[in-house]
Design a protein around this motif. Structure first.
Motif, short mmCIF file in Angstrom:
data_model
loop_
_atom_site.label_atom_id
_atom_site.label_comp_id
_atom_site.label_asym_id
_atom_site.label_seq_id
_atom_site.Cartn_x
_atom_site.Cartn_y
_atom_site.Cartn_z
N GLN A 22 18.08 7.09 24.79
CA GLN A 22 18.40 6.94 23.83
C GLN A 22 20.43 7.03 23.89
OE1 GLN A 22 17.03 5.20 20.60
NE2 GLN A 22 15.98 4.90 23.06
N PRO A 23 21.08 6.34 23.60
CA PRO A 23 22.82 6.57 23.75
C PRO A 23 23.06 7.56 22.98
CG PRO A 23 22.65 5.37 21.64
CD PRO A 23 20.51 5.46 21.76
N GLN A 24 22.48 9.28 22.22
CA GLN A 24 23.53 10.34 22.45
C GLN A 24 22.65 11.67 23.20
OE1 GLN A 24 23.50 12.19 17.88
NE2 GLN A 24 22.66 10.28 17.64
N PHE A 25 21.30 11.42 23.23
CA PHE A 25 20.17 11.96 24.72
C PHE A 25 20.64 11.70 25.84
CE2 PHE A 25 17.08 11.71 27.67
CZ PHE A 25 16.57 13.64 27.29
N ALA A 26 21.56 10.51 26.35
CA ALA A 26 22.22 9.82 27.75
C ALA A 26 23.31 10.59 26.93
CB ALA A 26 21.72 8.42 27.61
N ALA A 27 24.22 10.51 25.90
CA ALA A 27 25.30 11.15 26.46
C ALA A 27 25.64 12.65 26.35
CB ALA A 27 26.21 10.46 24.80
N PHE A 28 24.73 13.30 26.23
CA PHE A 28 24.02 14.67 26.72
C PHE A 28 23.52 14.98 27.45
CE2 PHE A 28 21.73 18.80 25.99
CZ PHE A 28 22.49 19.72 25.49
N GLU A 29 23.08 14.88 28.23
CA GLU A 29 21.90 14.55 29.83
C GLU A 29 23.60 15.40 30.22
OE1 GLU A 29 18.90 15.25 31.18
OE2 GLU A 29 19.51 16.01 29.31
N GLY A 30 24.44 13.59 30.23
CA GLY A 30 25.82 13.68 30.97
C GLY A 30 26.55 14.48 31.15
N THR A 31 26.33 15.71 29.99
CA THR A 31 27.48 16.75 30.24
C THR A 31 26.77 18.19 30.89
OG1 THR A 31 26.45 18.00 28.47
CG2 THR A 31 28.41 16.34 28.28
N MET A 32 24.96 17.37 30.65
CA MET A 32 24.59 19.35 31.73
C MET A 32 24.22 18.71 33.22
SD MET A 32 23.87 21.03 28.99
CE MET A 32 22.04 21.72 29.29
N VAL A 33 24.05 17.30 34.20
CA VAL A 33 23.82 17.13 35.18
C VAL A 33 24.40 17.27 35.85
CG1 VAL A 33 22.05 15.29 34.54
CG2 VAL A 33 24.29 14.97 34.94
N HIS A 34 24.52 17.68 37.24
CA HIS A 34 25.27 18.57 37.88
C HIS A 34 25.18 16.93 39.62
CE1 HIS A 34 24.02 22.25 36.80
NE2 HIS A 34 25.79 22.21 36.54
N GLY A 35 23.98 16.30 39.10
CA GLY A 35 23.85 14.88 40.39
C GLY A 35 24.05 14.09 39.53
N GLU A 36 23.40 12.63 39.83
CA GLU A 36 23.84 11.25 39.16
C GLU A 36 24.26 11.38 37.89
OE1 GLU A 36 24.65 8.68 40.70
OE2 GLU A 36 25.22 8.86 42.99
N ALA A 129 27.76 26.89 10.38
CA ALA A 129 27.91 25.62 11.55
C ALA A 129 28.81 26.22 12.48
CB ALA A 129 28.55 24.84 10.05
N GLN A 130 30.09 27.19 12.19
CA GLN A 130 30.56 27.26 12.99
C GLN A 130 30.33 27.85 14.16
OE1 GLN A 130 33.14 25.44 12.75
NE2 GLN A 130 34.77 26.23 12.41
N LEU A 131 29.31 28.72 13.86
CA LEU A 131 28.57 29.77 15.20
C LEU A 131 27.49 29.10 15.94
CD1 LEU A 131 27.49 32.65 13.37
CD2 LEU A 131 29.04 32.66 14.45
N ILE A 132 27.21 27.72 15.29
CA ILE A 132 27.01 26.41 15.63
C ILE A 132 27.17 25.93 17.20
CG2 ILE A 132 25.28 25.36 15.71
CD1 ILE A 132 23.40 26.35 13.34
N ASN A 133 28.50 26.11 16.46
CA ASN A 133 29.34 24.62 17.00
C ASN A 133 29.78 25.61 18.10
OD1 ASN A 133 29.23 22.05 15.48
ND2 ASN A 133 30.64 23.25 14.32
N ARG A 134 30.00 26.84 18.48
CA ARG A 134 30.52 27.37 19.65
C ARG A 134 29.70 27.42 20.54
NH1 ARG A 134 34.30 31.46 19.08
NH2 ARG A 134 34.37 31.74 20.46
N PHE A 135 27.96 27.14 20.62
CA PHE A 135 27.56 27.13 21.71
C PHE A 135 27.03 25.51 22.18
CE2 PHE A 135 24.31 28.01 18.79
CZ PHE A 135 23.09 26.82 19.33
N ARG A 136 27.11 24.71 20.84
CA ARG A 136 26.75 23.18 21.24
C ARG A 136 27.05 22.47 22.14
NH1 ARG A 136 30.74 19.57 21.18
NH2 ARG A 136 32.10 20.68 19.95
N ARG A 137 26.64 22.19 22.95
CA ARG A 137 27.34 20.60 23.95
C ARG A 137 26.93 19.23 23.21
NH1 ARG A 137 26.23 22.63 30.17
NH2 ARG A 137 28.17 21.11 30.01
N GLY A 138 26.63 19.04 22.26
CA GLY A 138 26.72 17.94 21.61
C GLY A 138 27.50 17.51 20.48
N SER A 139 26.67 16.61 19.32
CA SER A 139 27.87 16.75 17.90
C SER A 139 28.08 17.90 17.40
CB SER A 139 26.92 15.65 17.62
OG SER A 139 27.24 14.82 17.49
N MET A 140 29.35 17.80 16.44
CA MET A 140 29.41 19.10 16.17
C MET A 140 28.80 19.34 14.61
SD MET A 140 32.50 20.54 16.57
CE MET A 140 33.74 20.64 17.50
#
Length: 217
Positions: A22-36, A129-140
């Motif tokens: 799905q769009p968001q999941f794919a976008a999130f994965e793109g921030t995590m992977v080190h390969g393709e 909300a601010q505490l969680i936003n400090r470590f998140r890599r997806g949406s705010m």
């Protein structure tokens, strides 16, 4: 069981197929992977096995046999982790079949995941909300939204829950943590949307077959 003389006894901790990212999941994965980098619409295979170092040989076998691409390949403690993806669902499924054949196991030999915990927090406080936003890599996470937190064991199965939640409801993926003792998913939205996501997550995890996991204390 021992397969052949050159292979060790394998433990298949995670083996999960994602049919369409799905769009968001794919976008999130793109921030995590080190390969393709995978993109929306691709199919994925997540695999975690022991001994961990065998993941390098397994990856080599799959990549030479099938037209798939690797997003991740690493060893975390005693387990090796591998992610493969392609626009072709059949190619990804075939990569999984090649791997299982090589290690002499089936999908039913994988560890069956279980839901470790569920939390639903309505009208999130601005400071939390601010505490969680400090470590998140997806949406705010925005104050006043409902926050849904989902935990599974083994951890890597959380990726399936995240993708299925996005299919089921108009939510925001805040963070996905697929490595470690527990897999954690943070989602926000309206209370109704988060409840729909919860139902999808529980269904995705409890429907998988496998060997029951030892419950974490």
């Amino acid at each position: 069981m021992v397969v052949g003389t050159d292979l060790p006894k394998f433990q298949l901790r995670t083996f999960v197929f994602i049919d369409r990212m799905q769009p968001q999941f794919a976008a999130f994965e793109g921030t995590m992977v080190h390969g393709e980098i995978p993109v929306e619409g691709m199919a994925e295979l997540y695999l975690e096995l022991a001994p961990g170092n065998e993941v390098f040989r397994i990856a080599d076998i799959a990549l030479k046999a099938v037209n798939v691409r690797p997003g991740e390949q690493f060893v975390e403690r005693e387990f090796g982790f591998l992610e493969l993806h392609s626009f072709s669902q059949e190619d990804v499924r075939e990569a999984g079949r090649v791997i299982l054949d090589r290690i002499g196991l089936t999908e039913k030999d994988r560890t069956k995941p279980y839901v470790a915990s569920i939390q639903m927090i309505t009208e999130v406080d601005p400071y939390q909300a601010q505490l969680i936003n400090r470590f998140r890599r997806g949406s705010m996470l925005v104050a006043g939204e409902t926050l849904f937190i989902f935990e599974v064991v083994p951890a890597a199965y959380i990726v399936l829950a995240a993708n299925e939640a996005e299919k089921a409801a108009s939510i925001k993926i805040i963070h996905v943590a697929p490595v470690g003792r527990f897999g954690r998913l943070f989602i926000s939205g309206t209370e109704a949307e988060c409840l729909a996501a919860q139902e999808a997550c529980v269904q995705a995890i409890t429907s998988l077959e496998g060997t029951p996991a030892k419950r974490e204390g």
